[in-house]
Design a protein around this motif. Structure first.
Motif, PDB file in Angstrom:
ATOM      1  N   ALA A 280       0.902  -1.221  -0.054  1.00 19.72           N
ATOM      2  CA  ALA A 280      -0.037  -0.057  -0.025  1.00 19.72           C
ATOM      3  C   ALA A 280       0.776   1.150  -0.050  1.00 19.72           C
ATOM      4  N   ASP A 281       0.260   2.231  -0.806  1.00 20.56           N
ATOM      5  CA  ASP A 281       1.101   3.456  -0.716  1.00 20.56           C
ATOM      6  C   ASP A 281       0.629   4.370   0.205  1.00 20.56           C
ATOM      7  N   LEU A 282       1.527   4.974   1.282  1.00 21.63           N
ATOM      8  CA  LEU A 282       1.380   5.916   2.279  1.00 21.63           C
ATOM      9  C   LEU A 282       1.148   7.134   1.828  1.00 21.63           C
ATOM     10  N   ILE A 283      -0.098   7.760   2.453  1.00 24.81           N
ATOM     11  CA  ILE A 283      -0.229   9.193   2.485  1.00 24.81           C
ATOM     12  C   ILE A 283      -0.488   9.658   3.923  1.00 24.81           C
ATOM     13  N   LYS A 284      -0.066  10.706   4.184  1.00 24.33           N
ATOM     14  CA  LYS A 284       0.138  11.349   5.370  1.00 24.33           C
ATOM     15  C   LYS A 284      -0.670  12.683   5.412  1.00 24.33           C
ATOM     16  N   VAL A 285      -1.851  12.865   6.356  1.00 26.52           N
ATOM     17  CA  VAL A 285      -2.609  14.047   6.291  1.00 26.52           C
ATOM     18  C   VAL A 285      -2.694  14.254   7.788  1.00 26.52           C
ATOM     19  N   ASP A 286      -3.149  15.700   8.166  1.00 25.37           N
ATOM     20  CA  ASP A 286      -3.052  16.094   9.463  1.00 25.37           C
ATOM     21  C   ASP A 286      -4.094  15.457  10.340  1.00 25.37           C
ATOM     22  N   ARG A 287      -5.463  15.474   9.892  1.00 16.31           N
ATOM     23  CA  ARG A 287      -6.432  15.250  10.839  1.00 16.31           C
ATOM     24  C   ARG A 287      -7.295  14.205  10.343  1.00 16.31           C
ATOM     25  N   THR A 288      -7.969  13.433  11.327  1.00 14.41           N
ATOM     26  CA  THR A 288      -8.979  12.447  11.309  1.00 14.41           C
ATOM     27  C   THR A 288     -10.171  12.986  10.981  1.00 14.41           C
ATOM     28  N   PHE A 289     -10.575  13.984  11.566  1.00 12.45           N
ATOM     29  CA  PHE A 289     -11.872  14.605  11.566  1.00 12.45           C
ATOM     30  C   PHE A 289     -11.765  16.156  10.996  1.00 12.45           C
ATOM     31  N   PRO A 290     -12.513  16.687  10.023  1.00  8.97           N
ATOM     32  CA  PRO A 290     -13.816  15.985   9.581  1.00  8.97           C
ATOM     33  C   PRO A 290     -13.369  14.717   8.710  1.00  8.97           C
ATOM     34  N   LEU A 291     -14.031  13.574   9.093  1.00  2.22           N
ATOM     35  CA  LEU A 291     -13.961  12.334   8.243  1.00  2.22           C
ATOM     36  C   LEU A 291     -14.384  12.364   6.858  1.00  2.22           C
ATOM     37  N   TYR A 292     -13.599  11.772   6.174  1.00  2.00           N
ATOM     38  CA  TYR A 292     -13.610  11.630   4.599  1.00  2.00           C
ATOM     39  C   TYR A 292     -13.364  13.157   4.004  1.00  2.00           C
ATOM     40  N   ALA A 293     -14.045  14.268   4.365  1.00  2.00           N
ATOM     41  CA  ALA A 293     -13.808  15.603   3.772  1.00  2.00           C
ATOM     42  C   ALA A 293     -12.414  16.037   3.771  1.00  2.00           C
ATOM     43  N   SER A 294     -11.669  15.437   4.951  1.00  2.00           N
ATOM     44  CA  SER A 294     -10.305  15.743   5.238  1.00  2.00           C
ATOM     45  C   SER A 294      -9.185  15.117   4.437  1.00  2.00           C
ATOM     46  N   GLN A 295      -9.820  13.715   4.211  1.00  3.09           N
ATOM     47  CA  GLN A 295      -8.624  13.003   3.587  1.00  3.09           C
ATOM     48  C   GLN A 295      -8.979  12.638   2.016  1.00  3.09           C
TER      49      GLN A 295
END
Length: 263
Positions: A236-251
């Motif tokens: 799997a390719d890793l992507i790092k983002v800052d926040r879990t929430f708002p869920l989906y809209a943030s990722q």
């Protein structure tokens, strides 16, 4: 095609729906059988996981999907999403997994599991009767009051009302109602599934779709070596983002941008 967590369901935030419409996506967001006042559809001789996978395949066919789907999952929904991708490779183009929970064979290697997931793991192993009541109890608490400070997800320590958008929190409350509508057995069954060795021991990377593994910086599992080892084992390719929430809209915007770059 969305695969929800054990405390989740079909309801999405307005922000997520608006983003999907802006991308001209057709979104399938069902609650699994046993949620949302539906009856469990477990088939004779089939496991719960096999039943969920077959239900998904029949739904995709019934709605007349023009081509293979992109699977999107959160948390424990990873077990159904990846199993669907393995069982129906021609119907799953790629998989976006947000803070996915690996099977027990991978989790068991971890020495730094934190918070409620560690408690749940230990209770399921050594006190299964008590564990059966835990998810139901926490979900009832969250549904009962809008001021609850504890989220019944596997990500402990969140003040969900402060972190989510208004519509995201409303969707979560609706999903909690759905999860509880049939009593504790649905949540218990889903938790048991996720705390099992649900993935076949021999899975070749070339039999899998492209997988985007989205890791949020505020997840308690971000620094977990066992999770990272499992991610690498399935390519799997890793992507790092800052926040879990708002869920989906943030990722999802970041994840789908990565998928487009690979095309």
């Amino acid at each position: 095609m969305l695969f929800h967590c054990l405390a989740g369901g079909k309801h999405l935030s307005d922000e997520t729906v608006a983003w999907a419409k802006s991308q001209n996506f057709r979104v399938l967001s069902p609650s699994r059988a046993g949620f949302s006042r539906s009856e469990s559809s477990q088939r004779n001789g089939a496991s719960l996981l096999q039943t969920h996978v077959q239900d998904t395949a029949e739904l995709v066919q019934a709605v007349g999907a023009a081509g293979p789907v992109t699977a999107v999952c959160f948390g424990t929904g990873f077990s159904v999403a990846l199993s669907y991708a393995i069982a129906h490779p021609q119907r799953c183009r790629d998989l976006v997994a947000i803070n996915p929970i690996p099977p027990m064979s991978a989790i068991g290697k971890a020495s730094n599991l934190k918070g409620s997931f560690k408690v749940g793991f230990m209770a399921a192993k050594y006190a299964p009767v008590s564990f059966k009541a835990l998810p139901y109890f926490h979900a009832r608490m969250h549904r009962a009051t809008r001021e609850t400070r504890t989220s019944p997800t596997v990500l402990p320590g969140y003040d969900l009302k402060a972190l989510e958008t208004v519509s995201g929190y409303a969707a979560f409350k609706q999903n909690a109602d759905d999860a509880l509508s049939n009593g504790p057995d649905t949540i218990w069954s889903e938790a048991s599934l996720s705390l099992s060795d649900w993935l076949p021991s021999q899975v070749r990377q070339n039999s899998l779709p492209r997988i985007i593994w989205v890791e949020t910086a505020d997840s308690p599992f971000t620094q977990n070596g066992a999770f990272e080892d499992f991610r690498k084992s399935i390519g799997a390719d890793l992507i790092k983002v800052d926040r879990t929430f708002p869920l989906y809209a943030s990722q999802l915007p970041t994840a789908f941008a990565s998928l487009r770059q690979a095309v």
